[in-house]
Design a protein around this motif. Sequence first.
Motif, PDB file in Angstrom:
ATOM      1  N   SER A  17       3.708   1.506  -7.122  1.00  0.00           N
ATOM      2  CA  SER A  17       2.838   0.521  -7.771  1.00  0.00           C
ATOM      3  C   SER A  17       3.021  -0.858  -7.151  1.00  0.00           C
ATOM      4  CB  SER A  17       3.132   0.432  -9.269  1.00  0.00           C
ATOM      5  OG  SER A  17       4.430  -0.070  -9.502  1.00  0.00           O
ATOM      6  N   TYR A  18       2.061  -1.734  -7.434  1.00  0.00           N
ATOM      7  CA  TYR A  18       2.171  -3.145  -7.085  1.00  0.00           C
ATOM      8  C   TYR A  18       1.621  -3.953  -8.255  1.00  0.00           C
ATOM      9  CZ  TYR A  18      -2.753  -2.401  -5.729  1.00  0.00           C
ATOM     10  OH  TYR A  18      -4.085  -2.063  -5.719  1.00  0.00           O
ATOM     11  N   HIS A  25      -0.361  -1.903 -10.935  1.00  0.00           N
ATOM     12  CA  HIS A  25      -1.446  -1.034 -10.472  1.00  0.00           C
ATOM     13  C   HIS A  25      -0.843   0.102  -9.660  1.00  0.00           C
ATOM     14  CE1 HIS A  25      -5.171  -3.478 -11.309  1.00  0.00           C
ATOM     15  NE2 HIS A  25      -4.217  -4.345 -11.578  1.00  0.00           N
ATOM     16  N   SER A  27      -0.028   2.675  -6.838  1.00  0.00           N
ATOM     17  CA  SER A  27      -0.079   2.596  -5.387  1.00  0.00           C
ATOM     18  C   SER A  27       0.285   3.961  -4.813  1.00  0.00           C
ATOM     19  CB  SER A  27       0.871   1.508  -4.889  1.00  0.00           C
ATOM     20  OG  SER A  27       0.749   1.326  -3.500  1.00  0.00           O
ATOM     21  N   ASP A  60      -2.210   7.481  -4.646  1.00  0.00           N
ATOM     22  CA  ASP A  60      -2.910   6.376  -5.297  1.00  0.00           C
ATOM     23  C   ASP A  60      -4.118   6.958  -6.023  1.00  0.00           C
ATOM     24  OD1 ASP A  60      -4.430   4.176  -6.034  1.00  0.00           O
ATOM     25  OD2 ASP A  60      -4.118   3.107  -4.154  1.00  0.00           O
ATOM     26  N   HIS A 109      -1.778   1.479   0.048  1.00  0.00           N
ATOM     27  CA  HIS A 109      -0.997   0.242   0.000  1.00  0.00           C
ATOM     28  C   HIS A 109       0.513   0.482   0.021  1.00  0.00           C
ATOM     29  CE1 HIS A 109      -4.841  -1.639  -1.396  1.00  0.00           C
ATOM     30  NE2 HIS A 109      -4.379  -2.599  -0.626  1.00  0.00           N
ATOM     31  N   GLY A 110       0.938   1.692  -0.311  1.00  0.00           N
ATOM     32  CA  GLY A 110       2.365   1.980  -0.369  1.00  0.00           C
ATOM     33  C   GLY A 110       3.167   1.571   0.851  1.00  0.00           C
ATOM     34  N   THR A 175      -7.108  -7.097  -3.284  1.00  0.00           N
ATOM     35  CA  THR A 175      -5.662  -6.864  -3.363  1.00  0.00           C
ATOM     36  C   THR A 175      -4.838  -7.833  -2.519  1.00  0.00           C
ATOM     37  OG1 THR A 175      -6.097  -5.117  -1.744  1.00  0.00           O
ATOM     38  CG2 THR A 175      -5.721  -4.429  -4.019  1.00  0.00           C
TER      39      THR A 175
END
Length: 239
Positions: A17-18, A25, A27, A60, A109-110, A175
Amino acid sequence: MSPTKPKFLFVLSSHTSYVLNGEPHPSGWFLPEFAHPFNTLEGKVDMVIASPQGGEAPLDINSITYAKDDGESMEFYRTRSDLWKNTVKLEDLRSSTEEFAGVFYVGGHGPMFDLAHHEASHGIIRDLWESGKVVSAVCHGPAALVNAKLSDGSYLVAGSKVNGFTNREEVAFGTASAMPFMLEDALREHAGGEYGGEFVSGEMWAEKVVVGKEGRLITGQNPASARGVATAILRALEL
């Protein structure tokens, strides 16, 4: 007797997550960026799926919505969960990199949070590159490459044409404020400038694949570029 297929390493993020606008959220890795390359390479190479932590690598969930009209990705999601629920831990592969013809880093995004600074991953990249193997990534996957250094202390991407998720796309995706760094900026800094490399971007959301130094450094810009990266991998492997 058919010739032995080369082994190829796929790497997924373990980051879950981020924080965006004060809220967590989900991720992880992005569905089409795994599905399309895997399907393109399947049958031509033997794939090993790994992640920083091993075990289940987080998908995600937003990428499921993104891919809802992509029948191939949705079929992959429904039928191939074994691939991301039982990943090998990257550290356990450090002693066997000679077995692989190359590596591919799946986006999402990870990688911005874990693979960008993962020592075992950087060691695998260095070993593969210095053995003449293929190093590749798509979308945010190049975050795994941007800080990787070779034995002489130089950045892997230094002096090369390179590509990844652009600043414009990050802002448009909403993002940018949640990212620990901007991928395009970091790639520009470590590839270009005094090193003579270049960040080569295409149109937003359109396919763009860049084959960099020695024809072995392959990067793609966004989800639409995932299959193109896999096709470039096959060319680099002469398959």
